[in-house]
Design a protein around this motif. Structure first.
Motif, PDB file in Angstrom:
ATOM      1  N   ALA A 152      70.617  18.290  10.744  1.00 20.85           N
ATOM      2  CA  ALA A 152      69.843  17.431  11.587  1.00 20.85           C
ATOM      3  C   ALA A 152      69.471  17.998  12.735  1.00 20.85           C
ATOM      4  N   ASP A 153      70.135  19.041  13.592  1.00 29.08           N
ATOM      5  CA  ASP A 153      69.572  19.623  14.696  1.00 29.08           C
ATOM      6  C   ASP A 153      68.305  20.224  14.471  1.00 29.08           C
ATOM      7  N   TYR A 154      68.294  20.998  13.198  1.00 35.87           N
ATOM      8  CA  TYR A 154      67.020  21.828  12.629  1.00 35.87           C
ATOM      9  C   TYR A 154      65.920  21.055  12.759  1.00 35.87           C
ATOM     10  N   GLN A 155      66.184  19.826  11.945  1.00 35.88           N
ATOM     11  CA  GLN A 155      64.994  18.920  11.794  1.00 35.88           C
ATOM     12  C   GLN A 155      64.421  18.125  13.202  1.00 35.88           C
ATOM     13  N   ALA A 156      65.245  17.802  14.016  1.00 40.46           N
ATOM     14  CA  ALA A 156      65.149  17.504  15.310  1.00 40.46           C
ATOM     15  C   ALA A 156      64.198  18.494  16.099  1.00 40.46           C
ATOM     16  N   LYS A 157      64.852  19.854  16.035  1.00 37.89           N
ATOM     17  CA  LYS A 157      64.021  20.826  16.722  1.00 37.89           C
ATOM     18  C   LYS A 157      62.675  21.024  16.275  1.00 37.89           C
ATOM     19  N   ALA A 158      62.546  20.949  14.953  1.00 36.91           N
ATOM     20  CA  ALA A 158      61.228  21.178  14.158  1.00 36.91           C
ATOM     21  C   ALA A 158      60.077  19.765  14.658  1.00 36.91           C
ATOM     22  N   ARG A 159      60.849  18.740  14.710  1.00 37.48           N
ATOM     23  CA  ARG A 159      60.124  17.516  15.014  1.00 37.48           C
ATOM     24  C   ARG A 159      59.577  17.617  16.552  1.00 37.48           C
ATOM     25  N   ALA A 160      60.428  17.941  17.300  1.00 40.52           N
ATOM     26  CA  ALA A 160      60.194  18.166  18.797  1.00 40.52           C
ATOM     27  C   ALA A 160      59.147  18.971  19.149  1.00 40.52           C
ATOM     28  N   GLU A 161      59.313  20.363  18.284  1.00 39.97           N
ATOM     29  CA  GLU A 161      58.214  21.461  18.678  1.00 39.97           C
ATOM     30  C   GLU A 161      57.469  21.895  17.207  1.00 39.97           C
ATOM     31  N   PRO A 162      56.494  20.773  16.908  1.00 44.31           N
ATOM     32  CA  PRO A 162      55.774  20.978  15.670  1.00 44.31           C
ATOM     33  C   PRO A 162      55.069  22.507  15.627  1.00 44.31           C
ATOM     34  N   LEU A 189      57.723  17.509   8.191  1.00 48.04           N
ATOM     35  CA  LEU A 189      57.981  18.695   9.258  1.00 48.04           C
ATOM     36  C   LEU A 189      56.639  19.718   9.306  1.00 48.04           C
ATOM     37  N   GLN A 190      56.363  20.146  10.387  1.00 45.90           N
ATOM     38  CA  GLN A 190      55.469  21.304  10.360  1.00 45.90           C
ATOM     39  C   GLN A 190      56.241  22.606  10.824  1.00 45.90           C
ATOM     40  N   LEU A 191      56.306  23.291  10.038  1.00 46.17           N
ATOM     41  CA  LEU A 191      57.189  24.670  10.063  1.00 46.17           C
ATOM     42  C   LEU A 191      56.092  25.688  10.439  1.00 46.17           C
ATOM     43  N   ASN A 192      56.416  26.820  10.966  1.00 49.01           N
ATOM     44  CA  ASN A 192      55.299  27.922  10.854  1.00 49.01           C
ATOM     45  C   ASN A 192      55.938  28.984   9.849  1.00 49.01           C
ATOM     46  N   HIS A 193      55.111  28.857   8.861  1.00 49.05           N
ATOM     47  CA  HIS A 193      55.550  29.977   7.812  1.00 49.05           C
ATOM     48  C   HIS A 193      55.204  31.436   8.123  1.00 49.05           C
ATOM     49  N   VAL A 194      56.161  32.373   8.055  1.00 49.44           N
ATOM     50  CA  VAL A 194      55.836  33.635   8.417  1.00 49.44           C
ATOM     51  C   VAL A 194      56.228  34.647   7.061  1.00 49.44           C
ATOM     52  N   PRO A 195      55.203  34.810   6.417  1.00 49.96           N
ATOM     53  CA  PRO A 195      55.195  35.660   5.030  1.00 49.96           C
ATOM     54  C   PRO A 195      55.604  37.072   5.368  1.00 49.96           C
ATOM     55  N   TYR A 196      56.460  37.640   4.523  1.00 52.16           N
ATOM     56  CA  TYR A 196      57.078  39.093   4.773  1.00 52.16           C
ATOM     57  C   TYR A 196      56.662  39.855   3.349  1.00 52.16           C
ATOM     58  N   LYS A 197      56.799  41.242   3.339  1.00 53.88           N
ATOM     59  CA  LYS A 197      56.831  41.734   2.053  1.00 53.88           C
ATOM     60  C   LYS A 197      58.034  42.019   1.438  1.00 53.88           C
ATOM     61  N   GLY A 198      58.840  40.915   0.976  1.00 54.18           N
ATOM     62  CA  GLY A 198      60.266  41.140   0.523  1.00 54.18           C
ATOM     63  C   GLY A 198      61.080  40.400   1.396  1.00 54.18           C
ATOM     64  N   ALA A 199      62.222  40.056   0.593  1.00 55.38           N
ATOM     65  CA  ALA A 199      63.487  39.644   1.375  1.00 55.38           C
ATOM     66  C   ALA A 199      64.165  40.146   2.512  1.00 55.38           C
TER      67      ALA A 199
END
Length: 335
Positions: A152-162, A189-199
Motif C-alpha cells: 500500500a505504501d509503494y502504490q501510494a508513493k507511485a501515485r503521488a509521484e507518477p 500506476l506510472q512506473l519508470n521502467h529501467v531495463p538492464y542486461k540481466g538480473a
C-alpha cells in the motif's frame, strides 16, 4: 508333378496366408516394443540460455533424473540468444521422434509478442507442451532505503509521484518487464521502467539504492530477502510461498488478484507420438514429485510443480495471448 502342384495349391495358399499374418503380427509387435522401449539412444535437451542460469540448472537436474529413469543419456544442448528463438527454432524443425526436446521457460510464450511474425515457427502450433517441472513466483522487492514498508505504501508513493518510482528488469520484453507492466496497468500506476542486461545488475543497484524496486523472480533475490538486504512487499502467487512465508500475496496486501510466475518445463516438436509423450510426461511428473528435486529447487528459490498435457497447452496459449496484447499496447518489439 504338375498334377501334384495343383492338388496341393489350396494348402500352399493357406500356408502363405498364415506366414503373412505371422509377419504382420511380428511387425506390429516390433513397432509396439520399439515405442515401449523409448528411448533407444541419447536424447538432446535444448536450452535457450547459457550454462549456469536458472533454466539451465533446472534442465540439468531434470536431465539427470530422466537419464536414470529412462536408461539413456539426456544431453543438454545450450543454444542461447535472440530471446530463446534460436533454441525454439532448432526444436521446431527437428523430427518429432522424442530425441530432440526443448527445455523452456515462460520466455517461450513471449516470442509471438516480441517478434510478431518474424520467426519461422509458431510458439503454440509447432510444439507439444509436455509438462512443467518447476516454477518461481514473481516478488516485488524494494531498496532498503526506499521509505515504504508495505505494498500500500509503494502504490501510494507511485501515485503521488507518477513516473518517478523506478522499476528495474532484466531487459525490455523480459518476464520481469511484462510482470511490471501487468501490475502497473491493473493498478493505474506510472512506473519508470529501467531495463538492464540481466538480473544480476538489477539486484546490485537495488541493494546500492540506485534503483527503487523490481518485480523479480523469487529465485533471483531470495538470498537478499533472507539476509535483509532487500525488502519483499508481496509475492505473485494465489497462496504464500513456503520459501518466504512472511511475505503476503498481492491479494492479501491489497494488490487485487495479481499473480505472476515463471515456469520451467519440457516441450516437444508437434506430432510427437502419444506413447512417447506419455513416457516423457510420466518422467517429468515423477521428477517434480521427487524429494531430491524439491530440495534442489528450493535452494534456487523455486518450487516443484507439475502441469502436464492439455493443462500445460492451455497455459501456454493463455500466456501467448496476454503477452501479445501487452506488447501491442506498449509497442514492444525485440531488436
Amino acid at each position: 508333378m504338375a498334377r501334384n502342384f495343383k492338388k496341393n495349391r489350396p494348402l500352399a495358399i493357406v500356408k502363405h496366408a498364415l506366414a503373412a499374418i505371422v509377419l504382420v503380427a511380428a511387425g506390429n509387435a516390433f513397432a509396439q516394443s520399439g515405442a515401449a522401449a523409448y528411448p533407444t539412444k541419447p536424447v538432446k535437451l535444448v536450452v535457450g540460455f547459457a550454462a549456469g542460469g536458472p533454466t539451465d540448472v533446472v534442465a540439468r537436474a531434470f536431465a539427470d533424473h530422466a537419464s536414470k529413469a529412462l536408461g539413456q543419456p539426456f544431453i543438454i544442448d545450450n543454444k542461447p540468444g535472440a530471446g530463446t528463438v534460436i533454441a525454439a527454432q532448432a526444436v521446431a524443425i527437428a523430427p518429432a521422434d522424442g530425441y530432440t526436446l526443448l527445455f523452456g521457460a515462460t520466455n517461450h510464450t513471449m516470442i509471438p509478442a516480441l517478434y510478431q511474425g518474424r520467426v519461422k515457427f509458431d510458439a503454440m502450433k509447432s510444439f507439444r507442451p509436455l509438462c512443467t517441472v518447476a516454477g518461481s513466483p514473481t516478488v516485488l522487492v524494494v531498496a532498503p532505503n526506499l521509505p515504504v514498508k508495505t505494498l500500500a505504501d509503494y502504490q501510494a508513493k507511485a501515485r503521488a509521484e507518477p513516473g518517478r518510482v523506478t522499476a528495474g528488469t532484466a531487459g525490455v520484453g523480459s518476464s520481469g518487464h511484462f510482470a511490471t507492466e501487468v501490475f502497473a496497468r491493473a493498478q493505474g500506476l506510472q512506473l519508470n521502467h529501467v531495463p538492464y542486461k540481466g538480473a544480476a545488475p538489477v539486484v546490485t543497484d537495488l541493494m546500492g539504492g540506485q534503483l527503487d524496486s523490481s518485480f523479480a523472480t523469487l529465485g533471483s533475490v531470495l538470498p537478499q530477502i533472507q539476509s535483509g538486504k532487500l525488502r519483499a512487499l508481496a509475492v505473485g502467487e494465489p497462496q504464500r510461498s513456503a520459501l518466504v512465508p512472511d511475505v503476503p500475496t498481492f491479494a492479501e496486501a491489497g494488490g487485487g488478484n495479481y499473480a505472476a510466475d515463471v515456469w520451467y518445463g519440457v516441450l516437444a516438436p508437434a506430432g510427437l507420438p502419444e506413447s512417447i509423450a506419455q513416457a516423457l510426461e510420466r518422467t517429468a511428473a515423477d521428477f517434480a514429485k521427487s524429494s531430491s528435486a524439491a530440495e534442489k529447487l528450493r535452494g534456487m528459490g523455486m518450487e516443484a510443480e507439475s502441469v502436464c498435457g492439455n493443462a500445460f497447452a492451455t497455459r501456454v496459449a493463455r500466456e501467448v495471448t496476454t503477452y501479445s496484447q501487452i506488447a501491442k499496447a506498449l509497442d514492444l518489439k525485440a531488436d
